[in-house]
Design an enzyme around this catalytic site. Structure first.
Site, PDB file in Angstrom:
ATOM      1  N   HIS A 103       3.412   7.349   5.026  1.00  0.00           N
ATOM      2  CA  HIS A 103       2.236   7.720   5.747  1.00  0.00           C
ATOM      3  C   HIS A 103       1.310   6.556   6.786  1.00  0.00           C
ATOM      4  O   HIS A 103       0.611   7.446   7.485  1.00  0.00           O
ATOM      5  CB  HIS A 103       1.501   8.768   4.430  1.00  0.00           C
ATOM      6  CG  HIS A 103       0.828   7.126   4.396  1.00  0.00           C
ATOM      7  ND1 HIS A 103       1.434   6.423   2.881  1.00  0.00           N
ATOM      8  CD2 HIS A 103      -0.429   6.738   4.182  1.00  0.00           C
ATOM      9  CE1 HIS A 103       0.097   5.237   2.925  1.00  0.00           C
ATOM     10  NE2 HIS A 103      -1.030   5.718   3.168  1.00  0.00           N
ATOM     11  N   GLU A 151       0.249   5.558  13.225  1.00  0.00           N
ATOM     12  CA  GLU A 151      -1.032   4.907  12.913  1.00  0.00           C
ATOM     13  C   GLU A 151      -0.514   3.395  13.336  1.00  0.00           C
ATOM     14  O   GLU A 151      -1.564   2.977  14.050  1.00  0.00           O
ATOM     15  CB  GLU A 151      -1.593   5.577  11.714  1.00  0.00           C
ATOM     16  CG  GLU A 151      -3.302   5.347  12.044  1.00  0.00           C
ATOM     17  CD  GLU A 151      -4.001   5.582  10.890  1.00  0.00           C
ATOM     18  OE1 GLU A 151      -4.951   5.663  10.956  1.00  0.00           O
ATOM     19  OE2 GLU A 151      -3.760   6.032   9.962  1.00  0.00           O
ATOM     20  N   ASP A 152       0.022   2.597  12.426  1.00  0.00           N
ATOM     21  CA  ASP A 152       0.198   1.612  12.653  1.00  0.00           C
ATOM     22  C   ASP A 152       1.140   0.862  13.356  1.00  0.00           C
ATOM     23  O   ASP A 152       1.235  -0.344  13.259  1.00  0.00           O
ATOM     24  CB  ASP A 152      -0.340   0.333  11.012  1.00  0.00           C
ATOM     25  CG  ASP A 152      -1.603   1.266  10.612  1.00  0.00           C
ATOM     26  OD1 ASP A 152      -2.212   1.815  11.397  1.00  0.00           O
ATOM     27  OD2 ASP A 152      -1.616   1.626   9.558  1.00  0.00           O
ATOM     28  N   HIS A 163       1.241  -1.367  -0.441  1.00  0.00           N
ATOM     29  CA  HIS A 163      -0.055   0.003   0.116  1.00  0.00           C
ATOM     30  C   HIS A 163       0.807   1.295   0.326  1.00  0.00           C
ATOM     31  O   HIS A 163       0.766   1.609  -0.588  1.00  0.00           O
ATOM     32  CB  HIS A 163      -0.779   0.100   0.895  1.00  0.00           C
ATOM     33  CG  HIS A 163      -1.426   0.691   1.185  1.00  0.00           C
ATOM     34  ND1 HIS A 163      -2.873   1.853   0.321  1.00  0.00           N
ATOM     35  CD2 HIS A 163      -1.641   2.236   2.831  1.00  0.00           C
ATOM     36  CE1 HIS A 163      -2.914   3.464   0.797  1.00  0.00           C
ATOM     37  NE2 HIS A 163      -2.197   3.434   2.055  1.00  0.00           N
TER      38      HIS A 163
END
Length: 181
Positions: free
Chosen positions: A138, A142-143, A114
């Site tokens: 990006h 967050e992950d 991704h």
């Protein structure tokens, strides 16, 4: 013709086989893996052939993307000439790849596909190296356990701010699909 030849070979050798075939499904290219095996009776004689067909389209598409990954430098070399800029992009990819190691998308593909595809889209727009690096990174804040401060230390405040901005945009709540777009 292929199927008949395969069936004949199975009968002659008594061994199963697998092969891949590209098919056209109403204008959509699909890939299947066909596995065929002989069926024996109690006396050990072949009385038929059983087969299984598995859709391997996502695996084939992933293999094509992996080829793109191997050529990742080619995406930007046409317009980003400075070696230090190329190194920044490679480093961002390597960090994102390491941080997303062991993470998979719902399709079963490694997660790095991704961010890599995001970077490919950005490269077609001829964005600068910092934007490409942010595209690759990006999702790390967050992950993964990687923090905003980690991005600042490793890549600088500008790239960290872009990464944080993308993360914040993803957290916005919209009342309609139209508003979201």
């Amino acid at each position: 013709v292929v199927s008949y030849d395969v069936d004949k070979r199975i009968i002659e050798t008594g061994r199963g086989t697998s092969y891949e075939r590209e098919i056209d499904n109403n204008g959509i290219k699909k890939y299947v893996e066909i596995t065929k095996n002989p069926v024996f009776n109690k006396e050990g004689k072949i009385i038929g052939i059983s087969g299984i067909v598995v859709d391997i389209t996502s695996r084939k598409l992933f293999e094509e993307k992996l080829k793109d990954l191997a050529n990742r430098d080619e995406l930007t070399k046409t317009y980003i000439k400075k070696e230090e800029s190329q190194k920044l992009i490679r480093h961002a990819y390597d960090v994102a790849n390491a941080l997303h190691d062991g993470q998979f998308r719902k399709s079963g593909e490694p997660y790095i596909i991704h961010p890599f595809c995001v970077a490919c889209i950005l490269a077609t727009l001829h964005v600068g190296p910092a934007t490409l690096a942010a595209g690759l990174l990006h999702d790390v804040v967050e992950d993964t356990d990687y923090t905003y401060d980690d991005v600042v230390k490793e890549f600088g405040k500008d790239i960290a701010d872009m990464v944080e901005g993308v993360t914040k945009v993803g957290q916005l709540k919209f009342s309609s699909l139209e508003q979201k777009q």
